[in-house]
Design a protein around this motif. Structure first.
Motif, PDB file in Angstrom:
ATOM      1  N   ALA A  79       0.824  -1.228   0.000  1.00 11.81           N
ATOM      2  CA  ALA A  79       0.000   0.000   0.000  1.00 11.81           C
ATOM      3  C   ALA A  79       0.850   1.266   0.000  1.00 11.81           C
ATOM      4  N   LEU A  80       2.163   1.112   0.199  1.00  8.95           N
ATOM      5  CA  LEU A  80       2.972   2.302   0.534  1.00  8.95           C
ATOM      6  C   LEU A  80       2.971   3.382  -0.537  1.00  8.95           C
ATOM      7  N   SER A  81       3.088   3.022  -1.813  1.00 10.75           N
ATOM      8  CA  SER A  81       3.303   4.106  -2.780  1.00 10.75           C
ATOM      9  C   SER A  81       2.059   4.979  -2.889  1.00 10.75           C
ATOM     10  N   ASN A  82       0.878   4.400  -2.761  1.00  8.03           N
ATOM     11  CA  ASN A  82      -0.299   5.274  -2.778  1.00  8.03           C
ATOM     12  C   ASN A  82      -0.521   5.975  -1.435  1.00  8.03           C
ATOM     13  N   LEU A  83       0.030   5.426  -0.343  1.00  7.72           N
ATOM     14  CA  LEU A  83       0.025   6.209   0.905  1.00  7.72           C
ATOM     15  C   LEU A  83       0.976   7.396   0.763  1.00  7.72           C
ATOM     16  N   HIS A  84       2.052   7.184   0.026  1.00  9.02           N
ATOM     17  CA  HIS A  84       2.961   8.313  -0.279  1.00  9.02           C
ATOM     18  C   HIS A  84       2.196   9.415  -1.029  1.00  9.02           C
ATOM     19  N   ASN A  85       1.428   9.026  -2.050  1.00 13.69           N
ATOM     20  CA  ASN A  85       0.615  10.027  -2.772  1.00 13.69           C
ATOM     21  C   ASN A  85      -0.393  10.692  -1.837  1.00 13.69           C
ATOM     22  N   GLY A 383       1.920  12.722  -5.715  1.00 12.64           N
ATOM     23  CA  GLY A 383       3.274  12.392  -5.273  1.00 12.64           C
ATOM     24  C   GLY A 383       4.121  11.745  -6.354  1.00 12.64           C
ATOM     25  N   GLY A 384       3.698  11.857  -7.604  1.00 12.15           N
ATOM     26  CA  GLY A 384       4.515  11.347  -8.706  1.00 12.15           C
ATOM     27  C   GLY A 384       4.576   9.831  -8.790  1.00 12.15           C
ATOM     28  N   SER A 385       3.910   9.134  -7.887  1.00 12.61           N
ATOM     29  CA  SER A 385       3.997   7.676  -7.885  1.00 12.61           C
ATOM     30  C   SER A 385       2.839   7.119  -8.698  1.00 12.61           C
ATOM     31  N   ILE A 386       3.156   6.604  -9.900  1.00 16.04           N
ATOM     32  CA  ILE A 386       2.087   6.170 -10.785  1.00 16.04           C
ATOM     33  C   ILE A 386       1.468   4.863 -10.276  1.00 16.04           C
ATOM     34  N   GLY A 387       0.243   4.620 -10.733  1.00 18.30           N
ATOM     35  CA  GLY A 387      -0.533   3.491 -10.216  1.00 18.30           C
ATOM     36  C   GLY A 387      -1.584   3.971  -9.234  1.00 18.30           C
ATOM     37  N   GLU A 409      -6.198   7.596 -18.033  1.00 18.34           N
ATOM     38  CA  GLU A 409      -5.104   6.726 -17.646  1.00 18.34           C
ATOM     39  C   GLU A 409      -4.135   6.470 -18.782  1.00 18.34           C
ATOM     40  N   ALA A 410      -2.892   6.854 -18.605  1.00 22.89           N
ATOM     41  CA  ALA A 410      -1.862   6.410 -19.547  1.00 22.89           C
ATOM     42  C   ALA A 410      -1.730   4.887 -19.422  1.00 22.89           C
ATOM     43  N   ASP A 411      -1.497   4.221 -20.543  1.00 21.99           N
ATOM     44  CA  ASP A 411      -1.580   2.752 -20.506  1.00 21.99           C
ATOM     45  C   ASP A 411      -0.531   2.112 -19.591  1.00 21.99           C
ATOM     46  N   GLY A 412       0.681   2.668 -19.578  1.00 23.76           N
ATOM     47  CA  GLY A 412       1.702   2.100 -18.692  1.00 23.76           C
ATOM     48  C   GLY A 412       1.315   2.254 -17.231  1.00 23.76           C
ATOM     49  N   SER A 413       0.846   3.432 -16.855  1.00 27.68           N
ATOM     50  CA  SER A 413       0.475   3.696 -15.462  1.00 27.68           C
ATOM     51  C   SER A 413      -0.719   2.852 -15.023  1.00 27.68           C
ATOM     52  N   ALA A 414      -1.650   2.640 -15.957  1.00 31.77           N
ATOM     53  CA  ALA A 414      -2.861   1.896 -15.603  1.00 31.77           C
ATOM     54  C   ALA A 414      -2.532   0.456 -15.206  1.00 31.77           C
ATOM     55  N   MET A 415      -1.392  -0.053 -15.710  1.00 31.43           N
ATOM     56  CA  MET A 415      -1.024  -1.444 -15.432  1.00 31.43           C
ATOM     57  C   MET A 415      -0.625  -1.682 -13.976  1.00 31.43           C
ATOM     58  N   TYR A 416      -0.256  -0.618 -13.252  1.00 36.88           N
ATOM     59  CA  TYR A 416       0.272  -0.823 -11.896  1.00 36.88           C
ATOM     60  C   TYR A 416      -0.794  -1.319 -10.921  1.00 36.88           C
ATOM     61  N   SER A 417      -2.025  -0.888 -11.117  1.00 37.80           N
ATOM     62  CA  SER A 417      -3.057  -1.270 -10.135  1.00 37.80           C
ATOM     63  C   SER A 417      -4.379  -1.517 -10.858  1.00 37.80           C
ATOM     64  N   LEU A 418      -4.296  -2.272 -11.964  1.00 38.97           N
ATOM     65  CA  LEU A 418      -5.499  -2.491 -12.777  1.00 38.97           C
ATOM     66  C   LEU A 418      -6.527  -3.371 -12.078  1.00 38.97           C
ATOM     67  N   GLN A 419      -6.130  -4.001 -10.953  1.00 39.44           N
ATOM     68  CA  GLN A 419      -7.143  -4.755 -10.189  1.00 39.44           C
ATOM     69  C   GLN A 419      -8.256  -3.848  -9.697  1.00 39.44           C
ATOM     70  N   ALA A 420      -8.008  -2.524  -9.703  1.00 37.74           N
ATOM     71  CA  ALA A 420      -9.064  -1.575  -9.321  1.00 37.74           C
ATOM     72  C   ALA A 420     -10.300  -1.769 -10.194  1.00 37.74           C
ATOM     73  N   LEU A 421     -10.106  -2.247 -11.427  1.00 37.30           N
ATOM     74  CA  LEU A 421     -11.248  -2.461 -12.328  1.00 37.30           C
ATOM     75  C   LEU A 421     -12.239  -3.442 -11.704  1.00 37.30           C
TER      76      LEU A 421
END
Ligand SMILES: Cc1ncc(C[n+]2csc(CCOP(=O)(O)OP(=O)(O)O)c2C)c(N)n1
Length: 514
Positions: A79-85, A383-387, A409-421
């Protein structure tokens, strides 16, 4: 009452009624307690970065925290990178992390980790519960810490035995201190700067970029001629018809420095002096001229919107007159590009929409065209952390079920947490996901040149290219239960975006802009 139930009831007493979770053995008591505490909404996310990003999006739209429920150190680590954001967004988040039972901890079992050490860099408050009987008080303290001001991530680590032991009564509602107005000296300094005759600007961040702060800033602009500049990574900016226009500080330092070149005074309102995203060889990191003087009208802990209103009154400014940008024209028979996506979204976006923007290299042309859209809220990557775009869209949709959410969503960034779908489908969230499919980490082409790293050789090319194999967004989305279509021309995109806007529920459009 056992600890797990005490915690959920304390959260409810504090108006925290959403828990984004990915539980494990140490959190089973919490999962079971959901059936005894029906007012707590549990939402399952299939990756912890979705829980934390959704908590961030929810907080940006409601101003109040959601809880997360994460499984020990490794769950928190995910969870850390989105807690960073979330930390950069000043979002209040009550971050609950399960821990092994106290008797088990000494054995260094497989999942044992230093949870506090994982939590500290992203949290403004960390506490490991000391005994079951402290649960109610600690949960109230976590909410209070999350609310700040300013908002922060408050991490409460709960050993499993405290969740199954007797814990006593739930905790009390925490105090919710409003952000205070600044001191008189801050008003005087800001007014002097704006009346100095020097070229001056207001630099807005935090909560000042919403309707109230912007209207007051517009009054100050009318009275003093000061420019309104916006911190690029503020959590939420209200834009479109009926909202004063602002100048967002550009991404690249050269453009930002050019925009700010003439400024002699900048008045900061819930913002810090602007710096560039990255350092580059031979380029200054600060964006304002070195001779520019800064005054702080309001810090992030103070009420910037209220301060702007008071300042406008003190300056004798008339009510705000707002000239809206015109709605963009729909493209007609044009190729599909970031710009034609932007014109289409700008023309068709319904009033009150929420846009989660993780469009990366496509973001700027889209942003430009959304100035003329109906009024909407813009949620960038803070926070610049994609996903974070898809998770933030989940949280915004949970927060505002009657507002259309559009995730760019840029396609590369969307891949980081696509389980959100999957969570969008499971919770029937009204989100239109637009994938900007250039099949490349496009921004890295630009950064490769800018950092002086040299030309892209064939091996470097493999680190940037996303075509071998290509993602199939239609199959990916359908695999998570989200209906999806592909658009390859502007006309196709217009048709599909219009259809998605008119329906409710999650939809994905792959916009092939390669
Ligand atoms: C968590 C994280 N990992 C890696 C990066 C570095 N990074 C920034 S942008 C980017 C790729 C961008 O590609 P895409 O999302 O497809 O957008 P495009 O540049 O093509 O518009 C990467 C890997 C980052 N910012 N955050």
């Amino acid at each position: 009452m056992i600890g797990a139930e005490c915690l959920l009831r304390t959260l409810l007493a504090n108006q925290v009624d959403l828990c984004l979770m990915n539980p494990g053995t140490s959190e089973m008591q919490f999962v079971s307690a959901l059936d005894r505490v029906p007012d707590m909404r549990g939402v399952l996310c299939l990756f912890e970065g979705v829980c934390s990003g959704a908590a961030d999006g929810y907080a940006r739209m409601t101003g109040k925290p959601a809880a997360t429920l994460l499984h020990l150190g490794p769950g928190l680590a995910n969870a850390l990178s989105n807690l960073h954001n979330a930390r950069k967004a000043f979002s209040p988040v009550v971050n609950i992390v399960g821990e092994h039972s106290t008797a088990h901890l000494q054995h260094d079992a497989p999942l044992t980790a230093d949870i506090e050490a994982f939590a500290r860099p992203v949290s403004g408050w960390v506490r490991t519960l000391e005994r079951a009987g402290a649960m109610g008080e600690a949960a109230s303290a976590a909410v209070a810490a999350a609310l700040g001001p300013p908002g922060r991530v408050a991490t409460l680590i709960v050993p499993a035995d405290f969740s199954w032991s007797e814990a006593g009564e739930p905790g009390f509602p925490a105090l919710r201190p409003a952000k205070p107005l600044p001191e008189g000296e801050q008003f005087r300094a800001a007014a002097n700067a704006l009346r100095s005759g020097q070229q001056a600007g207001l630099l807005l961040g935090g909560a000042t970029l919403q309707a109230r702060g912007l209207a007051a800033a517009q009054r100050v602009r009318a009275a003093t001629g000061a420019a309104i500049l916006a911190h690029r990574y503020a959590a939420r900016t209200t834009r479109g018809a009926g909202v004063p226009s602002i100048e967002r500080i550009p991404y690249f330092p050269e453009s930002a420095q050019a925009l700010l070149a003439g400024f002699e005074r900048l008045v900061l309102v819930e913002a810090k002096p602007p710096v560039s995203f990255f350092g580059y060889p031979g380029i200054r990191s600060t964006l304002a001229p070195e001779t520019c003087l800064f005054d702080v009208l309001a810090s992030e802990c103070q009420d910037g919107a209220g301060a702007l209103e008071q300042l406008a009154d003190e300056l004798g400014a008339p009510p705000a007159e707002i000239v809206s940008a015109t709605r963009p024209e729909l493209p007609n028979g044009e190729p599909l590009t970031a710009a034609t996506v932007g014109r289409t979204v700008g023309a068709l976006l319904p009033e009150g929409a929420i846009v989660a923007d993780e469009a990366v290299s496509s973001s700027e042309p889209i942003w430009t065209h959304l100035a003329g859209a109906a009024m909407y809220d813009h949620l960038p990557v803070t926070g610049g952390s994609i996903g974070q775009g898809l998770p933030v869209a989940v949280g915004a949709a949970l927060a505002c079920p009657f507002r259309k959410v559009v995730a760019l969503e840029a396609d590369g960034s969307a891949m980081y947490s696509l389980q959100a779908l999957w969570t969008m489908a499971r919770e029937r969230l009204d989100v239109t996901v637009v994938i900007l499919a250039n099949r490349r980490y496009r921004i890295l082409d630009i950064e490769m040149q800018r950092t002086g790293a040299g030309a892209v050789g064939p091996r470097a090319e493999e680190m940037i290219d996303l075509t071998d194999p290509e993602f199939d967004w239609i199959k990916l989305a359908r695999g998570f239960g989200v209906e999806a279509v592909r658009a390859t021309t502007a006309n196709e995109f217009i048709r599909e975006f219009r259809a998605a806007i008119q329906e409710r529920g999650p939809r994905l459009i792959e916009a092939v802009i390669a």
